[in-house]
Scaffold this active site. Sequence first.
Site, short mmCIF file in Angstrom:
data_model
loop_
_atom_site.label_atom_id
_atom_site.label_comp_id
_atom_site.label_asym_id
_atom_site.label_seq_id
_atom_site.Cartn_x
_atom_site.Cartn_y
_atom_site.Cartn_z
N GLY A 1 38.51 20.62 60.05
CA GLY A 1 39.87 20.73 60.57
C GLY A 1 40.91 20.58 59.48
O GLY A 1 40.75 19.77 58.57
N ARG B 1 34.30 25.97 59.58
CA ARG B 1 33.07 25.20 59.73
C ARG B 1 31.90 26.14 59.49
O ARG B 1 31.99 27.33 59.78
CB ARG B 1 33.02 24.55 61.11
N ASP C 1 34.01 13.77 57.77
CA ASP C 1 32.64 13.31 57.55
C ASP C 1 31.64 14.46 57.53
O ASP C 1 30.66 14.43 56.78
CB ASP C 1 32.25 12.26 58.60
N THR D 1 41.56 14.31 57.13
CA THR D 1 41.40 14.44 58.57
C THR D 1 42.49 13.64 59.27
O THR D 1 42.77 12.50 58.88
CB THR D 1 40.03 13.94 59.05
N ASP E 1 42.24 12.33 62.05
CA ASP E 1 41.64 11.40 63.01
C ASP E 1 41.51 9.97 62.50
O ASP E 1 41.28 9.07 63.30
CB ASP E 1 40.24 11.90 63.41
N ASP F 1 39.06 8.65 61.03
CA ASP F 1 37.77 8.18 61.52
C ASP F 1 36.71 8.06 60.43
O ASP F 1 35.51 7.99 60.73
CB ASP F 1 37.26 9.11 62.63
N ARG G 1 39.83 13.54 68.24
CA ARG G 1 38.42 13.77 68.51
C ARG G 1 37.85 12.57 69.27
O ARG G 1 38.32 12.28 70.36
CB ARG G 1 37.67 14.05 67.20
#
Length: 324
Positions: free
Chosen positions: A15, A76, A107, A129, A131, A133, A175
């Site tokens: 992303g 991706r 990741d 990212t 996120d 995360d 996400r």
Amino acid sequence: MTEKVKTIGVLTSGGDAPGMNAAIRAVVRAAISSGLKVKGIRRGYAGLLEEDIVDMNTMSVTDIVQRGGTILFTSRCEEMRTPEGQKKAADICRKHGIDGVVVIGGDGSFRGAQKLSANGINTIGVPGTIDLDIACTEYTIGFDTACNTAMEAIDKVRDTSASHERCSIIEVMGRTAGHIALWCGISNGSEYVMIPERYDNDEQKIIEKILSKRRIGKKHHIIVNAEGIGDSHGLAKRIEEATGIETRATVIGHIQRGGNPTCRDRVYASAMGALAVDLLIEGKTNRVVAYRDGGFCDFDIDEALAMTKDIDEHMYSMTRRLSR
């Protein structure tokens, strides 16, 4: 300068995130200033496997630090998950004289970097990212901008929600992680924050809170819902049926990925990109750049991917206390 790395490739994968262009710019200019050549790999690992590779110079990254998205494009790539694809990617790097790669992404992108390193290509990951995360780092490129974008959108929804005395459920991205939702819940003064890390599926709690607020004179309500929980439109319908209060759902969506990066995202992304080049010059590989305890550092990719990350418990407890 070590002779191990002479040409660096840089790619963005997964992303997109505001600030990726600042990181690309830093990689290109830091490498060139150290006497290295730089090649841009377009469309992530998919572009690498298709040899969509271009030479880059300082002018290639002029006037991009303020732009959202990524000038190298992103995608991706399922083929990169296979041993055959991973070997092919490393062979293509060698074919083009690339002996070091900076991978900017999340990741999943780091798993690809891990495999490139295992196949003999010095590789450094940079966390890009929205996120937040990635467990080894307290900051990821794009998170700050995404939070500010979502915060401003929620402020606007609040205006119309207040005018119509509605309950508004606003779904933000992330996400399976609730970091954006948590930060927006605090910054927007929401009545309730729903995050996958702590959600107990008890909608009655939300309904009772709305009704209790209405009894003490609260005329509109803001609920921030994380993408990892979802079903915002269904929840809005159920709340309206249970309370009799008009309830609307707004899914902010991919607007959070775009736009001009904030100052923090530009500066931190630049610092991370430059550090990635320094690590390659030092002959390091299979590393991830991170920000922890007020400074930039690096971790082994294997170690980084094995880490787990939870929500900041103090922040979560705080948002519950402040929403009473």
